[in-house]
Design an enzyme around this catalytic site. Structure first.
Site, PDB file in Angstrom:
ATOM      1  N   LEU A 134       0.803  -1.224   0.000  1.00 20.55           N
ATOM      2  CA  LEU A 134       0.000   0.000   0.000  1.00 20.55           C
ATOM      3  C   LEU A 134       0.840   1.280   0.000  1.00 20.55           C
ATOM      4  O   LEU A 134       0.458   2.254  -0.658  1.00 20.55           O
ATOM      5  CB  LEU A 134      -0.949  -0.014   1.201  1.00 20.55           C
ATOM      6  CG  LEU A 134      -2.074   1.015   1.189  1.00 20.55           C
ATOM      7  CD1 LEU A 134      -2.952   0.851  -0.050  1.00 20.55           C
ATOM      8  CD2 LEU A 134      -2.911   0.912   2.461  1.00 20.55           C
ATOM      9  N   ILE A 137       1.365   2.932  -3.263  1.00 24.72           N
ATOM     10  CA  ILE A 137       0.270   3.744  -3.779  1.00 24.72           C
ATOM     11  C   ILE A 137       0.191   5.076  -3.043  1.00 24.72           C
ATOM     12  O   ILE A 137      -0.076   6.120  -3.638  1.00 24.72           O
ATOM     13  CB  ILE A 137      -1.079   2.990  -3.620  1.00 24.72           C
ATOM     14  CG1 ILE A 137      -0.968   1.549  -4.113  1.00 24.72           C
ATOM     15  CG2 ILE A 137      -2.194   3.729  -4.319  1.00 24.72           C
ATOM     16  CD1 ILE A 137      -0.459   1.411  -5.525  1.00 24.72           C
ATOM     17  N   GLU A 138       0.418   5.034  -1.740  1.00 23.83           N
ATOM     18  CA  GLU A 138       0.253   6.231  -0.913  1.00 23.83           C
ATOM     19  C   GLU A 138       1.371   7.250  -1.109  1.00 23.83           C
ATOM     20  O   GLU A 138       1.117   8.445  -1.233  1.00 23.83           O
ATOM     21  CB  GLU A 138       0.170   5.828   0.565  1.00 23.83           C
ATOM     22  CG  GLU A 138      -1.144   5.185   0.973  1.00 23.83           C
ATOM     23  CD  GLU A 138      -2.288   6.186   1.012  1.00 23.83           C
ATOM     24  OE1 GLU A 138      -2.029   7.396   0.929  1.00 23.83           O
ATOM     25  OE2 GLU A 138      -3.444   5.750   1.111  1.00 23.83           O
ATOM     26  N   SER A 139       2.614   6.775  -1.090  1.00 20.31           N
ATOM     27  CA  SER A 139       3.740   7.723  -1.013  1.00 20.31           C
ATOM     28  C   SER A 139       4.945   7.310  -1.839  1.00 20.31           C
ATOM     29  O   SER A 139       5.977   7.969  -1.745  1.00 20.31           O
ATOM     30  CB  SER A 139       4.183   7.851   0.448  1.00 20.31           C
ATOM     31  OG  SER A 139       4.672   6.592   0.914  1.00 20.31           O
ATOM     32  N   TYR A 242      -8.108   3.753  -6.534  1.00 23.16           N
ATOM     33  CA  TYR A 242      -7.218   3.400  -5.433  1.00 23.16           C
ATOM     34  C   TYR A 242      -6.933   1.899  -5.374  1.00 23.16           C
ATOM     35  O   TYR A 242      -5.773   1.469  -5.393  1.00 23.16           O
ATOM     36  CB  TYR A 242      -7.845   3.880  -4.121  1.00 23.16           C
ATOM     37  CG  TYR A 242      -6.936   3.852  -2.918  1.00 23.16           C
ATOM     38  CD1 TYR A 242      -5.846   4.706  -2.823  1.00 23.16           C
ATOM     39  CD2 TYR A 242      -7.179   2.993  -1.850  1.00 23.16           C
ATOM     40  CE1 TYR A 242      -5.026   4.709  -1.714  1.00 23.16           C
ATOM     41  CE2 TYR A 242      -6.370   2.983  -0.733  1.00 23.16           C
ATOM     42  CZ  TYR A 242      -5.297   3.840  -0.668  1.00 23.16           C
ATOM     43  OH  TYR A 242      -4.485   3.824   0.429  1.00 23.16           O
TER      44      TYR A 242
END
Length: 495
Positions: A134, A137-139, A242
């Site tokens: 994850l 995707i986030e950072s 997302y």
């Protein structure tokens, strides 16, 4: 003779069975072989006696791996447990990522510092290992990342959500960037969301969009008699994309060769060790004692956004596995007695930067740089600043200050919004000059260009200092100034 041989063999077998069943036999704790030897007899197996299976049934049984994976990617693949999302957006994101090999290389190399710890935590909680992906995707696995909405860290926590999950944010540290603390908080949050919705795709949507938004979207669909799965809900474009992004990364990790992608080797071994600090210490000194580059030190300890680490607030630092012992030896051998050249100072009253700088023995530029103070600001009473530590100061920063230090600033010049009537032939430039203002600011306040000419009597918005807002500073003009707000407001450029 044959009967004697058979009798001896039976006695030997009975002796071995008896030995195996005795408690207290020597062996490694938790040894699976020894644990198996103490299992219940075959006659007690639930479901009745053992039955033979046909060759065709063998393929239906999952075979446990005899050896742990040597590579972390393989370990992650073995823990995949989410249902795959089938959608055209997944294919679109697969193509997007696979067409950018340099981007994937940078992300995956950056992740190598953190992935082992995340996978360990996921397995300990029995959560799907897809969630280890994850932060891609986030950072892009950048613990210093900050979004336009002020979400920060590898897991992109908003300030309020971070506080809810006990991530400290003060003058000395921001735990939203901390590797251990933010991972703990992110997995706590994801578990909470999965408990609410009972579905990992919906939990991920809530992580991105908010649990209230997902809950309301589900309620609307139920009322309309529609489905309530991830693909059924009406949601913003960012949230709609997302889970497909995560699914695309999962597919690439599962079969990199299908996407002509090469993942860097990441050993199935901890990258870092935790080292306990007993003293405040400069970041530069800590990196030097560990024999690591300052960039690598900051990558593992990103919550320390000041030049010093306060031991009372950050008692643990992370160091590469082989450098932790190096640091410990150098720390123990340090003979100068002082590890930190910085300490905390609390403003006794509201002061301007020049007065603070004189009080603590720093230049104004250095004081502003190390404490991130913008120009023309006042330091309000009770604010905690980082200042040089004198040679006579023996004690480190106290724990209550390390945990609660905050800095509050106020503009030196408070202004209020006023309107004036333009004179004949007045322009943005001439009016700005008349009131001692920037032409660019006057143009911005009135949503116009710097070269704009005003009509005679036109109302023009200005932000003037309170003390001089009743008359232009240059003087003799009798042009009226009408205040539309008596409440002081901060200059827009200084918020």
């Amino acid at each position: 003779m044959k009967q004697h041989f058979v009798r001896a063999a039976l006695l030997c077998a009975l002796f071995l069975v008896g030995c195996a069943s005795k408690p207290g036999m020597p062996g490694l704790p938790g040894d699976p072989v020894l644990a198996t030897a103490t299992a219940a007899p075959i006659t007690q197996i639930p479901g009745g006696p053992l039955q033979s299976i046909t060759p065709g049934q063998v393929g239906g049984f999952k075979i446990a791996h005899a050896e742990p994976p040597k590579e972390l990617w393989d370990r992650i693949r073995r823990g995949f447990a989410m249902p795959d999302l089938q959608d055209t957006l997944v294919t679109d994101r697969e193509q997007w990522y696979s067409s950018r090999p340099d981007y994937i290389q940078r992300m995956t190399e950056r992740s190598s510092k953190y992935l082992f710890h995340i996978v360990e935590e996921l397995e300990r909680r029995q959560m799907p290992t897809e969630l280890a992906l994850l932060p891609f995707i986030e950072s892009a696995f950048n613990p210093q990342a900050v979004s336009s909405a002020k979400a920060a860290g590898m897991w992109q926590f908003m300030p309020a959500t971070g506080k809810y999950f006990d991530l400290k944010q003060n003058a000395f540290r921001d735990d939203r960037r901390d590797v251990l603390a933010s991972t703990r908080a992110a997995l706590d949050y994801l578990q909470k969301l999965h408990g609410m919705f009972g579905d990992w795709h919906l939990a991920l949507a809530a992580y991105n969009w908010g649990e209230g938004s997902v809950g309301r979207a589900i309620a609307r669909n139920k009322k309309a008699g529609l489905g309530t799965g991830y693909l059924d809900l009406n949601m913003p474009a960012e949230t709609r994309l997302y889970v497909p992004k995560l699914q695309a990364v999962k597919n690439i990790v599962a079969n990199p060769q299908d996407f002509r992608t090469e993942l860097p080797l990441i050993a199935n071994h901890p990258y870092f060790q935790q080292v306990q600090l007993s003293r405040d210490i400069d970041v530069a000194l800590a990196a030097r004692m560990a024999d690591v580059r300052i960039e690598d030190f900051k990558a593992l300890n990103p919550s320390a956004h000041r030049p010093v680490i306060i031991a009372a607030g950050t008692p643990l630092i992370l160091l590469p596995w082989d450098n932790a012992l190096v640091f410990q030896r150098n720390f123990d051998a340090h003979s100068q007695g002082q590890f930190a050249s910085w300490t905390a100072w609390t403003a006794p009253s509201t002061m301007n930067v020049a007065d603070v700088a004189r009080r603590v023995g720093m230049s104004e530029n250095d004081l502003c740089a190390v404490n991130n103070i913008p120009p023309r600001m006042l330091v309000k009473v009770g604010s905690t600043l980082l200042v040089p530590r004198s040679a006579k100061m023996e004690t480190d920063v106290a724990s209550h200050l390390a945990d609660n230090a905050q800095m509050s600033l106020a503009p030196e010049i408070v202004t209020r919004r006023t309107t004036v009537k333009a004179r004949k032939g007045e322009t943005v430039t001439s009016l700005a000059k008349r009131y001692g203002l920037s032409a660019a600011h006057v143009a911005e306040w009135n949503s116009t260009g710097v070269a704009t000419a005003f009509k005679m009597g036109q109302q023009v918005v200005l932000f003037l200092p309170i003390k001089s807002s009743t008359r232009p500073s240059s003087a003799k003009s009798k042009s009226p100034v009408r205040s539309v707000s008596r409440k002081p407001v901060v200059h827009p450029k200084k918020r």
